[in-house]
Design an enzyme around this catalytic site. Structure first.
Site, PDB file in Angstrom:
ATOM      1  N   TYR A 141     -12.339 -29.316   3.481  1.00 34.89           N
ATOM      2  CA  TYR A 141     -13.559 -28.815   2.840  1.00 34.89           C
ATOM      3  C   TYR A 141     -13.615 -27.316   3.036  1.00 34.89           C
ATOM      4  O   TYR A 141     -13.411 -26.822   4.142  1.00 34.89           O
ATOM      5  CB  TYR A 141     -14.781 -29.479   3.476  1.00 34.89           C
ATOM      6  CG  TYR A 141     -16.116 -28.971   2.959  1.00 34.89           C
ATOM      7  CD1 TYR A 141     -16.508 -29.220   1.645  1.00 34.89           C
ATOM      8  CD2 TYR A 141     -16.980 -28.257   3.787  1.00 34.89           C
ATOM      9  CE1 TYR A 141     -17.737 -28.773   1.174  1.00 34.89           C
ATOM     10  CE2 TYR A 141     -18.214 -27.808   3.325  1.00 34.89           C
ATOM     11  CZ  TYR A 141     -18.589 -28.066   2.009  1.00 34.89           C
ATOM     12  OH  TYR A 141     -19.806 -27.627   1.550  1.00 34.89           O
ATOM     13  N   ASP A 236      -8.575 -21.379   6.450  1.00 33.73           N
ATOM     14  CA  ASP A 236     -10.017 -21.582   6.554  1.00 33.73           C
ATOM     15  C   ASP A 236     -10.325 -21.962   7.996  1.00 33.73           C
ATOM     16  O   ASP A 236     -10.147 -23.108   8.406  1.00 33.73           O
ATOM     17  CB  ASP A 236     -10.475 -22.672   5.584  1.00 33.73           C
ATOM     18  CG  ASP A 236     -11.988 -22.907   5.669  1.00 33.73           C
ATOM     19  OD1 ASP A 236     -12.626 -22.393   6.616  1.00 33.73           O
ATOM     20  OD2 ASP A 236     -12.518 -23.605   4.790  1.00 33.73           O
ATOM     21  N   LYS A 269     -19.662 -20.278  11.026  1.00 31.51           N
ATOM     22  CA  LYS A 269     -20.125 -21.085  12.161  1.00 31.51           C
ATOM     23  C   LYS A 269     -20.202 -20.279  13.470  1.00 31.51           C
ATOM     24  O   LYS A 269     -21.160 -19.539  13.648  1.00 31.51           O
ATOM     25  CB  LYS A 269     -19.298 -22.361  12.258  1.00 31.51           C
ATOM     26  CG  LYS A 269     -19.528 -23.204  10.978  1.00 31.51           C
ATOM     27  CD  LYS A 269     -19.001 -24.604  10.989  1.00 31.51           C
ATOM     28  CE  LYS A 269     -19.516 -25.359   9.765  1.00 31.51           C
ATOM     29  NZ  LYS A 269     -18.511 -25.770   8.822  1.00 31.51           N
TER      30      LYS A 269
HETATM   31  C1  LIG Z   1     -18.627 -25.530   7.264  1.00 31.63           C
HETATM   32  C2  LIG Z   1     -17.360 -25.194   6.554  1.00 31.63           C
HETATM   33  C3  LIG Z   1     -17.349 -24.421   5.387  1.00 31.63           C
HETATM   34  C4  LIG Z   1     -18.595 -24.029   4.657  1.00 31.63           C
HETATM   35  O1  LIG Z   1     -19.411 -23.205   5.407  1.00 31.63           O
HETATM   36  P1  LIG Z   1     -20.982 -23.101   5.025  1.00 31.63           P
HETATM   37  O2  LIG Z   1     -21.486 -22.047   5.936  1.00 31.63           O
HETATM   38  O3  LIG Z   1     -21.556 -24.460   5.254  1.00 31.63           O
HETATM   39  O4  LIG Z   1     -21.035 -22.703   3.590  1.00 31.63           O
HETATM   40  C5  LIG Z   1     -16.124 -24.037   4.870  1.00 31.63           C
HETATM   41  N1  LIG Z   1     -14.975 -24.408   5.469  1.00 31.63           N
HETATM   42  C6  LIG Z   1     -14.951 -25.162   6.574  1.00 31.63           C
HETATM   43  C7  LIG Z   1     -13.648 -25.527   7.193  1.00 31.63           C
HETATM   44  C8  LIG Z   1     -16.145 -25.593   7.141  1.00 31.63           C
HETATM   45  O5  LIG Z   1     -16.109 -26.386   8.223  1.00 31.63           O
END
Ligand SMILES: *Cc1c(COP(=O)(O)O)cnc(C)c1O
Length: 428
Positions: A141, A236, A269
């Site tokens: 994601y 990511d 995060k």
């Molecule tokens: C949480 C998450 C996102 C999205 O971040 P948001 O701040 O919720 O938009 C993208 N990539 C990864 C791997 C994530 O865990």
């Protein structure tokens, strides 16, 4: 009002009663808990019930809730004004602090969410390479940007299909979705589409299908293929960054694969410490393609917000202290091993994996390597376990495809209480 009454009231004015879908407990059933406050390793719902929190706001709260140094920094920032829309020294400090720990990046730009960071990195990769196609992996994601809400097409010669209504086929026609950890599919995809691929985006440890690591041979091949074909490798690390270790997951791969580095990385995060803040960065030559220097447009009214940067900076300074991650990783290992022992004692098959302050467990007899494996684990048992633990005051993520998070505030006593609750849940 109690949880059920609030949920009913919320559903009248907010779709599904929540502002982000997984909070609604749809996967596990039941009533979401409305949180009144949090402190250290605990959250308290509106009914006054206390929970040991293994979600940590889905990752950011690595120091636990209401860490004094973070609170003080935020209070000080609030006293100086909430938002200026002009540059501040603290943005430089945060950028410097991030770059200090992530040697693959020479420059970084701050944004407000992981979604925004992923979307911006994608545009930058396409702008910098002059190519359109992108590769992602099933089960990863990257936020909810249109081009990334895609499931696999019918074969590697075909591109993906939208996983959300409102995303036209034409928007995802350049997105190729491959199986995680499949070297064969990587080889085939680059053989077929290599010259068109702008970037490959990957969660190096996938935390949105619980906890699944990229194997070393897979990561090595991915790096080789990207370099050979002139595609950018985008890590990511919104979840893994400053969570599995100070340098993120890329430090782990660099430790095993000499010279390894992604071309672009995205963070979120933990770097915001609980405030809306994320970032993307990479080599200067790529980052200087961004406006105002280059042709790739990207902007944000609240980007680098002074309160968010204060919160993120205070958080990063705490976790950069010597021994922080060793202690956190040790706690995480004890929890995971204890859960697996408790399951085994009850004759239940459970496996798991962890790194730093992030863990995952599965009701299965072998560790999953790809999305299909995760979805084949015992979901009915997970849902029963989730509710049994919640009843006993332990709050795991309400879906089996989510990772778990441990904070510096989780004490030995919290861990022991968690494992006692697990033993009782498996027995009941
Ligand atoms: C949480 C998450 C996102 C999205 O971040 P948001 O701040 O919720 O938009 C993208 N990539 C990864 C791997 C994530 O865990």
């Amino acid at each position: 009002m109690n949880n059920a009454e609030l949920f009913e009231r919320a559903r009248r004015v907010i779709p599904g009663g929540v502002n982000s879908p997984v909070r609604a407990f749809r996967a596990v059933g039941g009533t979401p808990r409305f949180i009144a406050r949090a402190e250290g390793a605990y959250m308290f719902d509106v009914e006054g019930k206390r929970y040991i929190d293994y979600i940590g706001s889905w990752g950011p709260m690595i120091l636990g809730h209401r860490h004094p140094a973070v609170e003080e920094a935020v209070h000080r920032a609030v006293d100086q004004g909430l938002s200026f829309g002009a540059p501040t020294e603290r943005e430089i400090e945060l950028a410097e602090e991030i770059l200090r720990h992530v040697p693959s990046m020479e420059q970084v730009r701050l944004v407000s969410s992981g979604t925004e960071a992923a979307m911006s990195a994608l545009r930058l990769a396409r702008g910098a390479t002059g190519r359109s196609s992108i590769v992602k992996f099933e089960g990863c994601y990257h936020g909810h940007a249109d081009a990334l809400l895609v499931k696999a097409g019918s074969g590697l010669a075909t591109f993906g299909h939208p996983t959300s209504a409102g995303v036209p086929e034409s928007v995802v026609q350049h997105t190729l979705v491959l199986e995680y950890n499949s070297v064969a599919q990587l080889d085939e995809a680059f053989a077929l589409h290599g010259p068109k691929i702008a970037c490959v985006m990957i969660e190096p440890i996938a935390g949105n299908m619980n906890f699944v690591r990229s194997s070393l041979p897979f990561m090595q091949r991915l790096r080789e293929l990207c370099s050979q074909h002139g595609a950018l490798l985008v890590f990511d690390e919104v979840m893994t960054g400053f969570r599995v270790g100070l340098g993120g997951a890329q430090a782990l791969y660099a430790g095993s694969l000499p010279g390894f580095a992604p071309d672009l990385s995205i963070f979120g995060k933990v770097i915001g410490g609980g405030m809306p803040l994320a970032a993307f960065g990479g080599k200067r030559s790529v980052m200087e393609q961004l406006a105002p220097l280059g042709p790739v447009y990207q902007a944000g009214t609240l980007s680098g917000n002074p309160v968010a940067t204060a919160c993120g900076l205070a958080t990063l300074r705490e976790i950069a202290k010597p021994g922080f991650f060793d202690a956190l990783a040790e706690r995480t290992r004890v929890i995971l091993a204890g859960l697996i022992d408790a399951a085994e004692a009850a004759g239940i098959a459970m496996v798991g994996d962890c790194e730093g302050g992030m863990f995952g467990f599965f009701f299965a007899s072998e560790l999953p390597r790809r999305y299909g494996d995760v979805m084949a684990t015992d979901s009915a048992r997970f849902n029963r376990f989730f509710h049994a633990m919640l009843d006993r005051g332990v709050y795991f993520a309400p879906a089996l495809y989510e990772a778990g998070f441990v904070s510096a505030a989780h004490t030995r006593a919290d861990i022991a209480a968690t494992l006692d609750a697990a033993a009782a849940s498996f027995a009941g």
